[in-house]
Design a protein around this motif. Sequence first.
Motif: not given
Lengths: 387, 132
Positions: A139-155
């Motif tokens: 998990l790169s630092f970018v990927a950590i933020n991607a996990l947040l962004m994906r969930r934000y878009m979904y929710e």
Amino acid sequence: MRDVAIVGIGQTPVREHWDRGLRDLAVEAILAAMDDAHIRRADALFVGNMLSGTLGFQEHLGALIAEYAGLEGIEAVKVEAACGSAAAALRQAVLAVQSGQVDVAIAVGVEKLTELASKCTTNALAMAADADYEAVMGLSFVAINALLMRRYMYEYRVNKEDFAAFTVNAHANAQHNPFAMFRMPITREQYAAAKMIADPINLLDSSPVSDGAAAVVVAAADKAWEFSEAPVRVAACEVGTDTVALDNRENPLWLKGVERSARRAYQKAGISPQEIGVYEVHDAFSIMAALSLEASGLAEPGTAVRLANEGEITPQGRIPIATMGGLKGRGHPVGATGLYQVVECVLQLRGQAPAAVQVPDVQYAMAQNIGGSGATVITTILERLTK
Amino acid sequence: MDIPRNWRLRDQRYRLQGTKCTSCGERHFPPRQVCPRCKGRALEPYVFKGRGTVYSYTVVYQAPEGYEDYVPYVVALVDLEEGVRVTAQLTDISPDEVSIGMPVEMVVRKLYEEGDQGIILYGYKFRPLLTP
């Protein structure tokens, strides 16, 4: 506890400074801040930095930078809180002067991220996360933020393309800032076509790897006019923390560290979020700008992207953010970033921002510096002083 | 990665061993010394069943050093049945088949190889649920 003020500011351009070392950058910013405050000496130096050891094989920055800045002999230490290091250093300078132990303190943030190949930098930046349970999974630092962004878009049912508003605003503002790394506008079309790094985060969601240094001089507020024609009061400089690993948070979309730090800062300053005229947000990734606006009480949960698309985050909007380019446009030399944000807020309060991005009649400006994916947050509220 | 660290973490990497608070019953992964909920210090080991659902995920195209050979790969936040969230790669699935909410189960797989001479590190990943 006495009131304190920022009486001098300095910054280097944010670039890939292949021709300049860490100490050169730090000293340039310190000397500019000292000249701005008309001083030749100080009592203490606090150095914000994240990765000098890993990428530059140099620690012990307090004494080293004090020596080369002509301040040999004074109290000097390094402060580290990942990408929040610079504002964490400012917090120490503020406490030192507030307490009366020190009369004049300097806080400098400095970072050189371009010393080694970019893969090394990617690995080093991941040290802001949990090494045993996050980074080891690839998990790169970018990927950590991607996990947040994906969930934000979904929710919140937000489209990826709508995040473009943050990047477009940041680059539009960076154009006018001579210290910014990217002085060119970005269109929504360019954003949509950008290369994917960790889906859904693409290159134009991400702040660039860069080098730079920024510094401020802190002194007692009742003496501030002896140093500066335009001192700025530190109304609050407050720290909040949260879990380092994203997976240990009950609701990762609500940045508790931001909420804790911002709430303490509003309380200390005695103001409501609505009184903030300029907000230098920690937009390391566009999702971070959205989550920060929400947890700081400037947008309801799930509405920050809409706010951005309605033009409310531009210098002419209701809550201007990234007025000099933010981390995306100005650049993100991680351990220096928090003090770039503070320097930019001071310029706004003094009325010295580039004309195109100057927000009129700012009384309060807020700089918010984040370490990791929201684990350490320092919110600084600055107030214009009148004689 | 240093060898003592990987040896020390074997119960976590190979079988998802965390802790359970004997006062309030809260379960934790990674293991802790202080319960974040009740601040109790009487904790006992607890092995998670390793079943859960995907809370969020990302497809990594630009990987950190040592992981380049595996791109594109999927890293997810997985909500375990016992109410704890963990970070792990998904395996045995192509990136376009992943969705939020899908049921997954833990398996032990290779995490990475440390060059030609170095250690091969194994640990937990999650695959689509096979066992009914």
